[in-house]
Design an enzyme around this catalytic site. Structure first.
Site, short mmCIF file in Angstrom:
data_model
loop_
_atom_site.label_atom_id
_atom_site.label_comp_id
_atom_site.label_asym_id
_atom_site.label_seq_id
_atom_site.Cartn_x
_atom_site.Cartn_y
_atom_site.Cartn_z
N ILE A 110 0.90 -1.06 -0.03
CA ILE A 110 -0.15 -0.08 0.02
C ILE A 110 1.11 1.25 -0.13
O ILE A 110 1.82 1.38 0.62
CB ILE A 110 -0.93 -0.09 1.06
CG1 ILE A 110 -1.84 1.20 1.09
CG2 ILE A 110 -0.13 -0.15 2.61
CD1 ILE A 110 -2.81 1.08 1.86
N ILE A 141 5.05 -1.18 3.04
CA ILE A 141 4.52 0.05 2.65
C ILE A 141 5.23 0.78 1.42
O ILE A 141 6.51 0.60 1.30
CB ILE A 141 4.95 1.04 3.81
CG1 ILE A 141 4.17 0.30 4.98
CG2 ILE A 141 4.35 2.35 3.79
CD1 ILE A 141 2.60 0.37 5.05
N LYS A 142 4.71 1.22 0.52
CA LYS A 142 5.12 1.78 -0.78
C LYS A 142 5.77 3.43 -0.63
O LYS A 142 4.93 3.97 -0.08
CB LYS A 142 4.31 1.57 -1.94
CG LYS A 142 4.24 0.23 -2.42
CD LYS A 142 3.22 0.08 -3.74
CE LYS A 142 4.02 0.47 -4.95
NZ LYS A 142 3.02 0.31 -6.12
N ILE A 143 6.97 3.41 -0.93
CA ILE A 143 7.42 4.91 -0.86
C ILE A 143 8.27 5.20 -2.26
O ILE A 143 9.07 4.23 -2.45
CB ILE A 143 8.57 4.84 0.41
CG1 ILE A 143 7.55 4.70 1.60
CG2 ILE A 143 9.17 6.26 0.36
CD1 ILE A 143 8.65 4.79 2.94
#
EC number: 2.2.1.2
Length: 373
Positions: A110, A141-143
């Site tokens: 996400i 967690i997408k960064i």
């Protein structure tokens, strides 16, 4: 191996197949479970465009939006609630795979609000909020791999949070991403985290490289230019795998490995073919190697399952040829650095635009629900 399906053969070659899509309908209908059972899907990635399409394309979210409207929720709170719920439910679906692979697969990604891509502190705070809200061990967690994002990647990993680094186009930026990852693990170790529980992938985009470079080759129009069409995306990704091999065989990495660290696997993203003249499995069968992830839109997954020709490792041993492609492009006056900088900017703009569309659509749905009540 010859009797297995192409997706099973791809898995045997060391490629983890993840689906680049998620929706409430996929979860409720069982279609996602079917892809797990039949087409070797072992993870899911999402992005703002995927959520925008999912939430606005049907009525699956109407009841939840009406419920949140009755509670007085605002638009951003509503989107946060809906997206994290879908991801948490998908994490539950993939939990058996995560357990069987010790967290390597069974992952659901996400992304932080794309408007924070240039805000290091905001990205770190949002990453923590998403991780806490989803509350599943197998979430990523997408960064985005912006310059501002690199520090956020390190800080998030230092908290023991697993990360999917996205929107990587250039080899130099990929080197910086791996450095940020290893720095994050070093800090996580200092902070007392168990490194074996921290996972990461680096999402290296493929087809968009060809789309932009092919456009420039077409403008040149020479036979030499035409001969290079459709070659840059695969060449760039193959050289990224060489970087992966090099930077995960250093003394620095050996120290982390002894502390339980796991490599940050390359993930091939944007693997749907944009030019119909190319084979629809080009960015799948041409990028098979051990310890990589290929996240596919369903159309590409179906094509691979139906007629993909998997011949094992198609990356190792290609580095000289791949460098030759980039050298040839440079000789024609096509600037690699200019192309990858443009692609990063366009990729972020696209996600921000999708997010703003989603905000507007959900705001409208909340207003309609309030009137109805």
């Amino acid at each position: 191996m010859t009797n297995a399906t192409p997706t099973a053969q791809l898995s045997d070659a060391g490629v983890s197949i993840w689906l680049d899509d998620l929706s409430r309908e996929r979860l409720a209908s069982g279609s996602l479970q079917k892809l797990i059972d039949e087409k070797n899907v072992v993870g899911v990635t999402t992005n703002p465009s995927i959520f925008q399409a999912a939430i606005t394309s049907g009525s699956d979210y109407d009841a939840k939006i009406a419920e949140l409207a009755a509670q007085g929720a605002g638009v951003e709170e509503t989107i946060f609630e809906i997206t994290t719920t879908d991801v948490a439910d998908a994490c539950d679906l993939f939990a058996p795979i995560a357990a069987a692979t010790k967290g390597v697969d069974g992952r659901v990604s996400i992304e932080v609000d794309p408007r924070l891509a240039w805000d290091t502190a905001g990205t770190i705070a949002e990453a923590k909020n998403l991780y806490k809200k989803v509350d599943k061990d197998n979430v990523l967690i997408k960064i985005p791999a912006t310059l501002e994002g690199l520090e956020a990647i390190t800080a998030t990993l230092a908290e023991g949070i697993s990360v999917n680094v996205t929107l990587i186009f250039s080899l130099d930026r990929y080197c910086a991403v791996i450095n940020a990852f290893q720095s994050g693990l070093e800090l996580a170790k200092e902070n007392g985290h168990d490194l074996s529980t921290i996972h990461s992938v680096a999402s290296f985009f493929v087809s968009r490289v060809d789309s932009e470079i092919d456009k420039r080759l077409d403008a040149l129009g020479t036979d030499e230019a035409k001969a290079l069409k459709g070659k840059a995306g695969v060449a760039n990704a193959r050289l990224a795998y060489q970087v992966y091999e090099q930077l995960f065989s250093t003394e620095r990495w050996e120290v982390l490995t002894k502390a339980g660290a796991r490599t940050q696997r390359p993930l091939w993203a944007s693997t749907g073919v944009k030019d119909p003249a190319y084979p629809d499995t080009l960015y799948v069968t041409g990028l098979a190697a051990a310890d990589v992830v290929n996240t596919m839109p369903e159309k590409t997954l179906d094509a691979t399952f139906d007629h993909g020709v998997v011949t094992g490792d198609t990356i190792t041993g290609t580095y000289a040829e791949s460098k030759g492609v980039l050298y040839a492009l440079d000789a024609l006056g096509i600037s690699y650095n200019e192309v990858v900088a443009l692609l990063e900017s366009e990729g972020l703009d696209k996600f921000v635009a999708s997010w703003k569309e989603l905000l507007a659509d959900v705001e409208g749905a909340l207003a309609t629900a309030r009137k109805a009540s």
